[in-house]
Scaffold this motif. Structure first.
Motif, PDB file in Angstrom:
ATOM      1  N   LYS A  94       0.654  -0.888   0.228  1.00  0.00           N
ATOM      2  CA  LYS A  94      -0.153   0.082  -0.272  1.00  0.00           C
ATOM      3  C   LYS A  94       0.854   1.036  -0.683  1.00  0.00           C
ATOM      4  CE  LYS A  94      -4.342  -1.336   0.928  1.00  0.00           C
ATOM      5  NZ  LYS A  94      -5.322  -0.425   1.044  1.00  0.00           N
ATOM      6  N   CYS A  95       0.494   2.147  -1.113  1.00  0.00           N
ATOM      7  CA  CYS A  95       1.166   3.662  -0.972  1.00  0.00           C
ATOM      8  C   CYS A  95       0.421   4.041  -0.343  1.00  0.00           C
ATOM      9  CB  CYS A  95       2.019   3.807  -1.940  1.00  0.00           C
ATOM     10  SG  CYS A  95       2.555   5.442  -2.078  1.00  0.00           S
ATOM     11  N   TRP A  96       1.146   5.299   0.833  1.00  0.00           N
ATOM     12  CA  TRP A  96       0.076   5.869   1.615  1.00  0.00           C
ATOM     13  C   TRP A  96       0.163   7.384   0.182  1.00  0.00           C
ATOM     14  CZ3 TRP A  96       0.206  11.602   2.345  1.00  0.00           C
ATOM     15  CH2 TRP A  96      -0.977  12.055   2.954  1.00  0.00           C
ATOM     16  N   PHE A  97       1.145   7.154  -0.607  1.00  0.00           N
ATOM     17  CA  PHE A  97       1.219   8.757  -1.652  1.00  0.00           C
ATOM     18  C   PHE A  97       0.069   7.867  -2.536  1.00  0.00           C
ATOM     19  CE2 PHE A  97       5.412   8.976   1.157  1.00  0.00           C
ATOM     20  CZ  PHE A  97       4.559  10.295   0.805  1.00  0.00           C
ATOM     21  N   CYS A  98      -0.117   7.393  -3.291  1.00  0.00           N
ATOM     22  CA  CYS A  98      -0.680   6.781  -4.257  1.00  0.00           C
ATOM     23  C   CYS A  98      -1.847   6.464  -3.732  1.00  0.00           C
ATOM     24  CB  CYS A  98      -0.324   5.740  -4.604  1.00  0.00           C
ATOM     25  SG  CYS A  98       1.044   5.871  -5.887  1.00  0.00           S
ATOM     26  N   GLU A  99      -2.025   6.673  -2.527  1.00  0.00           N
ATOM     27  CA  GLU A  99      -3.766   6.622  -1.990  1.00  0.00           C
ATOM     28  C   GLU A  99      -4.527   7.310  -1.962  1.00  0.00           C
ATOM     29  OE1 GLU A  99      -4.448   2.834   0.766  1.00  0.00           O
ATOM     30  OE2 GLU A  99      -3.234   4.146   2.071  1.00  0.00           O
ATOM     31  N   HIS A 100      -3.697   8.473  -1.510  1.00  0.00           N
ATOM     32  CA  HIS A 100      -4.588  10.089  -1.624  1.00  0.00           C
ATOM     33  C   HIS A 100      -3.507  10.668  -2.570  1.00  0.00           C
ATOM     34  CE1 HIS A 100      -4.381   7.775   2.407  1.00  0.00           C
ATOM     35  NE2 HIS A 100      -4.750  10.157   2.583  1.00  0.00           N
ATOM     36  N   GLY A 101      -3.562  10.789  -3.972  1.00  0.00           N
ATOM     37  CA  GLY A 101      -3.583  11.018  -4.646  1.00  0.00           C
ATOM     38  C   GLY A 101      -2.134  11.744  -5.209  1.00  0.00           C
ATOM     39  N   TYR A 102      -1.399  11.198  -4.706  1.00  0.00           N
ATOM     40  CA  TYR A 102       0.097  11.679  -4.940  1.00  0.00           C
ATOM     41  C   TYR A 102       0.989  10.967  -5.555  1.00  0.00           C
ATOM     42  CZ  TYR A 102      -1.127  15.247  -0.679  1.00  0.00           C
ATOM     43  OH  TYR A 102      -1.152  16.139  -0.102  1.00  0.00           O
ATOM     44  N   THR A 103       0.304  10.648  -6.259  1.00  0.00           N
ATOM     45  CA  THR A 103       1.167   9.517  -7.287  1.00  0.00           C
ATOM     46  C   THR A 103       2.523   9.728  -7.614  1.00  0.00           C
ATOM     47  OG1 THR A 103      -0.281  10.114  -9.408  1.00  0.00           O
ATOM     48  CG2 THR A 103      -0.510   8.399  -7.920  1.00  0.00           C
ATOM     49  N   ASN A 104       3.240  10.646  -8.178  1.00  0.00           N
ATOM     50  CA  ASN A 104       3.752  11.432  -8.698  1.00  0.00           C
ATOM     51  C   ASN A 104       4.877  11.300  -7.403  1.00  0.00           C
ATOM     52  OD1 ASN A 104       2.832  12.924  -7.116  1.00  0.00           O
ATOM     53  ND2 ASN A 104       3.428  15.228  -7.486  1.00  0.00           N
ATOM     54  N   ARG A 105       4.770  10.458  -5.979  1.00  0.00           N
ATOM     55  CA  ARG A 105       5.876  10.620  -5.278  1.00  0.00           C
ATOM     56  C   ARG A 105       5.324   8.577  -4.303  1.00  0.00           C
ATOM     57  NH1 ARG A 105      10.667  11.686  -6.423  1.00  0.00           N
ATOM     58  NH2 ARG A 105       9.731  13.535  -7.273  1.00  0.00           N
ATOM     59  N   CYS A 106       4.923   8.191  -5.578  1.00  0.00           N
ATOM     60  CA  CYS A 106       5.218   6.435  -4.746  1.00  0.00           C
ATOM     61  C   CYS A 106       5.951   6.100  -3.867  1.00  0.00           C
ATOM     62  CB  CYS A 106       4.460   5.881  -6.249  1.00  0.00           C
ATOM     63  SG  CYS A 106       4.437   4.094  -5.980  1.00  0.00           S
ATOM     64  N   VAL A 107       6.106   5.922  -3.301  1.00  0.00           N
ATOM     65  CA  VAL A 107       7.385   5.114  -2.656  1.00  0.00           C
ATOM     66  C   VAL A 107       8.115   3.952  -3.642  1.00  0.00           C
ATOM     67  CG1 VAL A 107       6.199   5.376   0.078  1.00  0.00           C
ATOM     68  CG2 VAL A 107       6.122   3.331  -1.499  1.00  0.00           C
ATOM     69  N   ASN A 108       6.777   3.656  -4.194  1.00  0.00           N
ATOM     70  CA  ASN A 108       7.985   2.474  -5.069  1.00  0.00           C
ATOM     71  C   ASN A 108       7.782   2.653  -6.846  1.00  0.00           C
ATOM     72  OD1 ASN A 108       9.394   0.103  -5.503  1.00  0.00           O
ATOM     73  ND2 ASN A 108       7.663  -1.454  -6.542  1.00  0.00           N
ATOM     74  N   GLY A 109       7.768   4.098  -7.160  1.00  0.00           N
ATOM     75  CA  GLY A 109       7.150   4.592  -8.506  1.00  0.00           C
ATOM     76  C   GLY A 109       8.789   4.326  -9.336  1.00  0.00           C
ATOM     77  N   PRO A 110       9.547   4.333  -9.718  1.00  0.00           N
ATOM     78  CA  PRO A 110      10.565   4.780 -10.583  1.00  0.00           C
ATOM     79  C   PRO A 110       9.893   4.872 -11.609  1.00  0.00           C
ATOM     80  CG  PRO A 110      11.154   2.314 -10.615  1.00  0.00           C
ATOM     81  CD  PRO A 110       9.192   2.658  -9.877  1.00  0.00           C
ATOM     82  N   SER A 111      10.950   6.282 -12.229  1.00  0.00           N
ATOM     83  CA  SER A 111      10.731   6.105 -14.000  1.00  0.00           C
ATOM     84  C   SER A 111      10.597   4.878 -15.255  1.00  0.00           C
ATOM     85  CB  SER A 111      10.879   7.352 -14.516  1.00  0.00           C
ATOM     86  OG  SER A 111      10.061   8.737 -14.094  1.00  0.00           O
ATOM     87  N   PHE A 112       9.432   4.249 -15.945  1.00  0.00           N
ATOM     88  CA  PHE A 112      10.284   3.667 -17.356  1.00  0.00           C
ATOM     89  C   PHE A 112      11.410   4.811 -17.541  1.00  0.00           C
ATOM     90  CE2 PHE A 112       5.978   2.411 -16.592  1.00  0.00           C
ATOM     91  CZ  PHE A 112       5.680   0.639 -16.989  1.00  0.00           C
ATOM     92  N   GLY A 113      12.804   3.608 -18.069  1.00  0.00           N
ATOM     93  CA  GLY A 113      13.952   4.066 -18.446  1.00  0.00           C
ATOM     94  C   GLY A 113      14.622   4.618 -17.699  1.00  0.00           C
ATOM     95  N   SER A 114      14.561   3.958 -16.392  1.00  0.00           N
ATOM     96  CA  SER A 114      15.599   4.716 -15.973  1.00  0.00           C
ATOM     97  C   SER A 114      16.748   2.964 -15.170  1.00  0.00           C
ATOM     98  CB  SER A 114      15.025   4.821 -14.756  1.00  0.00           C
ATOM     99  OG  SER A 114      14.203   4.202 -13.858  1.00  0.00           O
ATOM    100  N   MET A 115      17.583   3.567 -13.950  1.00  0.00           N
ATOM    101  CA  MET A 115      18.229   2.255 -14.241  1.00  0.00           C
ATOM    102  C   MET A 115      17.763   1.665 -13.064  1.00  0.00           C
ATOM    103  SD  MET A 115      20.737   4.254 -11.355  1.00  0.00           S
ATOM    104  CE  MET A 115      20.796   4.945 -10.397  1.00  0.00           C
ATOM    105  N   ALA A 116      16.280   1.220 -12.669  1.00  0.00           N
ATOM    106  CA  ALA A 116      15.870   1.140 -11.275  1.00  0.00           C
ATOM    107  C   ALA A 116      14.609   0.138 -12.238  1.00  0.00           C
ATOM    108  CB  ALA A 116      15.049   1.968 -11.145  1.00  0.00           C
ATOM    109  N   LEU A 117      14.524   0.364 -13.168  1.00  0.00           N
ATOM    110  CA  LEU A 117      13.410   0.220 -14.204  1.00  0.00           C
ATOM    111  C   LEU A 117      13.530   0.272 -16.011  1.00  0.00           C
ATOM    112  CD1 LEU A 117      10.362  -1.723 -14.075  1.00  0.00           C
ATOM    113  CD2 LEU A 117       9.149   0.606 -14.311  1.00  0.00           C
ATOM    114  N   ASP A 118      13.188  -0.840 -17.125  1.00  0.00           N
ATOM    115  CA  ASP A 118      13.280  -1.024 -17.777  1.00  0.00           C
ATOM    116  C   ASP A 118      12.599  -0.176 -18.622  1.00  0.00           C
ATOM    117  OD1 ASP A 118      16.238  -1.687 -18.639  1.00  0.00           O
ATOM    118  OD2 ASP A 118      15.001  -4.255 -18.344  1.00  0.00           O
ATOM    119  N   GLY A 119      12.608   0.545 -19.380  1.00  0.00           N
ATOM    120  CA  GLY A 119      11.938   0.804 -20.367  1.00  0.00           C
ATOM    121  C   GLY A 119      10.901   0.547 -21.475  1.00  0.00           C
ATOM    122  N   GLY A 120      10.299   1.851 -22.956  1.00  0.00           N
ATOM    123  CA  GLY A 120       9.888   0.705 -23.564  1.00  0.00           C
ATOM    124  C   GLY A 120      10.273   0.941 -24.492  1.00  0.00           C
TER     125      GLY A 120
END
Lengths: 382, 382
Positions: free
Chosen positions: B102-128
Motif C-alpha cells: 500500500k502506498c500512502w502517497f498513491c492512495e491520497h493522489g500524490y502518485t508522483n511520489r509513489c514510494v515504489n514508483g521509479p520511471s520507466f527507462g531508468s536504472m531502476a526499471l527497464d523502459g519501453g
C-alpha cells in the motif's frame, strides 16, 4: 516628545523627537498608550538587517486618536484604536476623495505586498514606541478595540497573532486544496465524466500532522491556529523550555531541539513519511532546512520567518520531494477579522503571554532582556 | 529481443536483450508498437543525470497486452494499451488479492511520489523502447486507448500532455485559491460574521497573465491547458522559432529569448507587476531565475522542469516577493481523465506535433536529431 530611537546594533536610545503632524489627508496621529517589542524588531536590534539609523522603533501600538486628516471618516478624535504593523493603501477614503493612489496588491488582498506599505519602525516609516505616531492610510491601517479584549492583549493582534494565523492557514490551505484536479479552478466547465475522476482518499484535517518550527510569540499563535482550524496533531519545536510550555498550552506536543530527535519523532508518528505541513517562524537557514527535512513529499512549507540568506535546499531536493513552499510576510488585513475572532475566543490562553511591562524610558533595558530570551513579551507603557 | 540501451552520455545502442517475463501477479508484458523519445530522456542522454548504464530507455510507449499476471483483471491479452510514465501502487488489484503493498502517497493522489514508483527507462526499471516491456502494477499504470484518438497521438498522453496539464493546473490553482482566508479550509466553522470579512477583488481568470517558460513538448501542452482552463493571456518563451510557432498555435503570445525582452514585455502588460503565474518546464537555473523575475509579488511558480542544481534565488528574495512555489514531477494519475478529455478535444492542434517516425534500429540517430532540436517529436515504430 520622547521616542525609542535606533542608533545601531544593540544601541537603542530614548530621546526627544519632534511630535509628528498630519502630512496627508488620510493620516491620523495617535497618542500612544502601549507599544510592544516584537521578535522581528530583533533582526534590526542584532544588526542582521540592512538599515540606516535614527528612526523610531516599533510596529505594535495602541493609543487614542489625537488628530485626523480630512479624508478619515472611520475614526474620530479620542477613540481608542490599534494599528496593524504596516499601512495599506486600500482605503474607503481613496474613493471618498477620488485619490489617485491605488494599489493593485491591496485591492486583491495581497496587503503584505502593498506597493507603498513599509513597516512601522523602519527607516521608511517611524514607529510607535513613542508618545505620538503618525499613521498613514488610517482607515485601513487602524482598527477599533473590541469590548471583549483588553488593550494589553490587543497588542498581540497588531502583528503576532495575525501573522501566526496566516502562517498556519496558508499551510493548511495548501493541504486542503492539494486535490490535484482542475475541478477547483473551473468547476464543471470541463464536464469531465465522473468515471474519469479517480477517487483518492482525502486526508481529513483531523489526521493532519503539522510541525511549527519556532515557539516565539508568532510560533505559538501558529500552533493555536492550526489546532483551531482542525489539525489533528501539532508538534512545536524550540530549544527554550518556557516557549515550549507556551506551545503546549496552545495544544502542541512540544519537542526540544536540544533533547528530542525532531525528525525521528515526526517520522515515527507518520509511518516514516514526515509532517503534512510545516509552519516555520524562525527565519534562519537551519530552521528552514529542518522544515524541508521534516515535511513529507508533496507536503506544504509555510515560511513566515524573515529570511536573509540563501535557501538551504537545492533545486534537485525540492524537485525530488515535490515541495509546495510559500514564503514571506503575512497578509494581515484579509485575515484580521477571523483571526481576531479566534484570538478573542482563546484569549485566556494568552493570560501569561505578556511577562514584562516597562515604562518607555526603560526601552533599552527592555530590548536587552527580550533579546536574551529573559522575557516572553515586553510592552512599553506610556 | 531488440532494445534501445543506454551505455553512457551520447551513447545509445540498439542491441539484443532478454524478453521480459512476469515476475509479480500485478505485472503485464506488452508487445510494443510505438515508443516516444521524451525531452526528459535527454537529461540522461546528455550525461546530466546520475545513473548507471545498461538499462532499456523510454517511458512513452503503446502496445498490445502479451501476457498478464494473475491479479490483472482490467486488461486482457491482445488489448491495445498505453502506459503512464511511471508505475503506481494504488491498484484495484491490491484489494482483490489482499496484497500488503500500500502506498500512502498513491492512495491520497500524490502518485508522483509513489514510494515504489521509479520511471520507466531508468536504472531502476527497464523502459519501453524495445520489442517487449514489463509493466508493474498494470491495472493502475496502463490505460486503454480511446476510439477518438489515434495510437500515435496517444504517445503524447504517456507523459507530455498530462505533465504540461498538471503544471498549468497547479499554477492556476494557486491563484484561484490565493484567497487569503480560512474559509476554504474550515468553511463556516469559524462563523465569522461577514462584516469581518473584508471584500477584496477576485482576479477573474480571464484577466490572469501566465508565462510558460520553455516551449518544448511539455511547455506547449502547458500553454494549451492554461488557455483551456481560462487564463486570459499566456506568454510562451523559448529561443527556438519552431517551438514558439507551436506555442502560438496553442494560443500563446510567443516571446523569443534571443530577440524579445521577456521581462519588459510582461511587466508592461501588467502595469509593472509581472505575471500572475509562471509554468517552468525547462529544468535549468536560468529558466527558474527568469520565472522568479517575471512573476509578480505573491504570484505562483509551478516548476515541472527537472532541476539538478541550487535554487537560483535567495531566501531573502523569496521572502521579499512572497513567492508561492511548487516543484517536482507531475502527478499524472489524478489528472489523467480530465487531461485526456482536453487533449482529445484539442487534438487537431497536435496534427504536426510528431515530426519524425523512425524504426527502432535507428534510435541512435533519433536521439541525435532530437537532442539537436532538429525534430519536434520523434517516435520509434516497431
Amino acid at each position: 516628545m520622547q521616542a525609542v530611537v535606533y542608533e545601531g546594533p544593540f544601541n537603542i536610545v530614548v530621546k526627544e523627537k519632534p511630535k509628528p503632524v498630519i502630512i496627508d489627508e488620510c493620516d491620523a496621529i495617535l497618542k500612544v498608550q502601549l507599544a510592544g517589542i516584537c521578535g522581528s524588531d530583533l533582526h534590526m536590534y542584532r544588526g542582521h538587517q540592512e538599515t540606516t539609523t535614527g528612526h523610531i522603533m516599533g510596529h505594535e501600538f495602541i493609543g487614542t486618536v489625537e488628530e485626523i486628516g480630512t479624508a478619515v471618516r472611520r475614526f474620530s478624535i479620542g477613540q481608542k484604536v490599534m494599528s496593524i504593523f504596516s499601512p495599506m493603501w486600500k482605503l474607503a477614503a481613496t474613493e471618498l476623495i477620488g485619490h489617485s493612489m491605488k494599489c493593485w496588491f491591496c485591492e486583491h488582498g495581497y496587503t503584505n505586498r502593498c506597493v507603498n506599505g513599509p513597516s512601522f519602525g523602519s527607516m521608511a516609516l517611524d514607529g510607535g514606541q513613542s508618545e505620538y505616531v503618525r499613521v498613514p492610510y488610517a482607515e485601513s491601517t487602524l482598527e477599533a478595540i473590541p469590548d471583549e479584549v483588553s488593550d494589553e492583549r490587543m497588542i498581540i493582534m497588531c502583528d503576532i497573532f495575525p501573522t501566526g494565523y496566516y502562517g498556519a492557514m496558508k499551510a493548511l490551505m495548501k493541504l486542503k486544496l492539494g486535490k490535484e484536479t482542475a475541478e477547483s479552478i473551473v468547476g464543471d466547465i470541463l464536464h469531465t465524466p465522473s468515471a474519469l475522476r479517480p477517487s483518492f482518499r482525502q486526508q481529513p484535517l483531523s489526521q493532519v500532522v503539522v510541525v511549527c518550527l519556532g515557539c516565539g510569540p508568532v510560533g505559538v499563535c501558529a500552533v493555536l491556529t492550526a489546532k483551531v482550524l482542525g489539525a489533528g496533531t501539532v508538534y512545536a519545536v524550540d530549544s527554550v523550555e518556557d516557549r515550549l510550555e507556551e506551545a503546549r498550552k496552545m495544544g502542541a506536543l512540544p519537542l526540544n531541539l536540544k533533547t528530542d530527535d525532531v525528525l525521528a519523532t515526526v517520522k515515527s508518528a507518520t509511518d516514516g513519511r514526515g509532517a503534512d505541513a510545516v509552519v516555520e517562524s524562525v527565519g534562519n537557514q537551519s530552521a528552514l532546512r529542518l522544515a524541508f527535512d521534516v515535511v513529507r513529499a508533496c507536503g506544504a512549507i509555510s515560511s513566515i520567518g524573515f529570511h536573509q540568506s540563501e535557501l538551504p535546499f537545492s533545486g534537485f531536493e525540492a524537485y525530488s520531494k515535490n515541495i509546495d513552499l510559500n514564503m514571506g510576510r503575512a497578509a494581515v488585513r484579509p485575515v484580521f477579522g477571523e483571526a481576531l475572532k479566534v484570538f478573542a475566543e482563546n484569549q485566556d490562553k494568552f493570560a501569561d503571554f505578556i511577562t514584562h511591562r516597562m515604562p518607555l524610558a526603560e526601552a533599552p533595558k527592555a530590548y536587552e532582556i527580550f533579546e536574551k530570551h529573559q522575557a516572553r513579551k515586553v510592552i512599553l507603557k506610556l
